[in-house]
Design a protein around this motif. Structure first.
Motif, short mmCIF file in Angstrom:
data_model
loop_
_atom_site.label_atom_id
_atom_site.label_comp_id
_atom_site.label_asym_id
_atom_site.label_seq_id
_atom_site.Cartn_x
_atom_site.Cartn_y
_atom_site.Cartn_z
N TRP A 194 -10.14 9.86 -2.68
CA TRP A 194 -10.07 9.18 -1.39
C TRP A 194 -10.20 7.67 -1.55
O TRP A 194 -10.81 7.17 -2.49
CB TRP A 194 -11.12 9.70 -0.41
CG TRP A 194 -12.53 9.39 -0.80
CD1 TRP A 194 -13.37 10.15 -1.55
CD2 TRP A 194 -13.27 8.21 -0.45
NE1 TRP A 194 -14.56 9.52 -1.70
CE2 TRP A 194 -14.54 8.33 -1.03
CE3 TRP A 194 -12.97 7.09 0.29
CZ2 TRP A 194 -15.51 7.34 -0.91
CZ3 TRP A 194 -13.95 6.10 0.42
CH2 TRP A 194 -15.20 6.25 -0.17
N PHE A 195 -9.58 6.99 -0.61
CA PHE A 195 -9.53 5.53 -0.59
C PHE A 195 -9.66 5.07 0.86
O PHE A 195 -9.54 5.86 1.78
CB PHE A 195 -8.19 5.02 -1.13
CG PHE A 195 -7.86 5.51 -2.50
CD1 PHE A 195 -8.24 4.79 -3.61
CD2 PHE A 195 -7.17 6.70 -2.68
CE1 PHE A 195 -7.94 5.24 -4.88
CE2 PHE A 195 -6.88 7.17 -3.95
CZ PHE A 195 -7.26 6.42 -5.05
N ARG A 196 -9.85 3.78 1.05
CA ARG A 196 -9.82 3.19 2.38
C ARG A 196 -8.55 2.34 2.49
O ARG A 196 -8.28 1.50 1.64
CB ARG A 196 -11.05 2.30 2.63
CG ARG A 196 -11.10 1.77 4.07
CD ARG A 196 -12.37 0.98 4.36
NE ARG A 196 -12.31 -0.36 3.77
CZ ARG A 196 -13.09 -0.80 2.79
NH1 ARG A 196 -13.99 -0.01 2.24
NH2 ARG A 196 -12.98 -2.03 2.34
N LEU A 197 -7.77 2.59 3.52
CA LEU A 197 -6.54 1.85 3.76
C LEU A 197 -6.77 0.87 4.90
O LEU A 197 -7.32 1.24 5.94
CB LEU A 197 -5.41 2.82 4.15
CG LEU A 197 -4.12 2.19 4.69
CD1 LEU A 197 -3.44 1.35 3.61
CD2 LEU A 197 -3.20 3.28 5.21
N GLU A 198 -6.36 -0.37 4.70
CA GLU A 198 -6.40 -1.38 5.76
C GLU A 198 -5.01 -1.99 5.89
O GLU A 198 -4.35 -2.25 4.90
CB GLU A 198 -7.41 -2.48 5.44
CG GLU A 198 -8.84 -2.00 5.39
CD GLU A 198 -9.82 -3.11 5.06
OE1 GLU A 198 -9.40 -4.24 4.76
OE2 GLU A 198 -11.03 -2.82 5.09
N VAL A 199 -4.59 -2.19 7.12
CA VAL A 199 -3.30 -2.81 7.40
C VAL A 199 -3.53 -3.95 8.39
O VAL A 199 -4.18 -3.76 9.42
CB VAL A 199 -2.29 -1.80 7.99
CG1 VAL A 199 -0.97 -2.49 8.30
CG2 VAL A 199 -2.09 -0.62 7.05
N VAL A 200 -3.02 -5.12 8.05
CA VAL A 200 -3.11 -6.28 8.94
C VAL A 200 -1.73 -6.91 9.05
O VAL A 200 -0.87 -6.71 8.19
CB VAL A 200 -4.13 -7.33 8.42
CG1 VAL A 200 -5.53 -6.76 8.43
CG2 VAL A 200 -3.75 -7.83 7.05
N GLY A 201 -1.52 -7.66 10.11
CA GLY A 201 -0.25 -8.34 10.27
C GLY A 201 -0.22 -9.16 11.54
O GLY A 201 -1.14 -9.09 12.36
N ASN A 202 0.84 -9.93 11.67
CA ASN A 202 1.00 -10.78 12.84
C ASN A 202 1.56 -10.03 14.04
O ASN A 202 1.47 -10.51 15.16
CB ASN A 202 1.89 -11.98 12.51
CG ASN A 202 1.23 -12.90 11.50
OD1 ASN A 202 0.02 -12.98 11.43
ND2 ASN A 202 2.03 -13.57 10.69
N ASP A 203 2.19 -8.88 13.81
CA ASP A 203 2.67 -8.06 14.91
C ASP A 203 1.50 -7.29 15.52
O ASP A 203 0.53 -6.99 14.84
CB ASP A 203 3.71 -7.04 14.42
CG ASP A 203 5.05 -7.67 14.11
OD1 ASP A 203 5.31 -8.79 14.59
OD2 ASP A 203 5.84 -7.05 13.38
#
Length: 101
Positions: A14-23
């Motif tokens: 298992w891992f931790r996923l993070e997603v960031v962006g300008n949208d």
């Protein structure tokens, strides 16, 4: 070029996923090399989730598409506090999580 920053110990599931962006939104797709696909679908950004693989030797590919396809988007995968994969791009970003061999 974005690359894995921390070696992944054998047996990691298992891992931790993070997603960031300008949208304000994006689409997250996760694919295992075995061919199984898990899609988080459309999510609000920023986004975080637990990412699990059934086989510790099976690499995972996380692909993120921003809602408008032109703004910067980034995916980051962590094992505890260690960054193991990062991907950045205009409209689309990909994180490659290697197998634990």
């Amino acid at each position: 070029m974005d690359a894995a920053l921390y070696p992944i110990p054998p047996g990691t599931l298992w891992f931790r996923l993070e997603v960031v962006g300008n949208d304000p939104r994006g689409t997250v797709d996760v694919m295992a090399s075995s061919g199984s696909t898990v899609s988080a679908g459309e999510v609000a950004l920023p986004y975080a989730a637990r990412l699990t693989r059934n086989d510790p030797d099976d690499p995972l590919t996380v692909t993120v598409h921003g809602a408008y396809g032109q703004q910067q988007v980034q995916c980051r995968v962590y094992l505890a506090d260690a960054l193991v994969a990062i991907g950045t791009g205009p409209g689309t970003a990909t994180c490659e999580v290697p197998g634990g061999r």
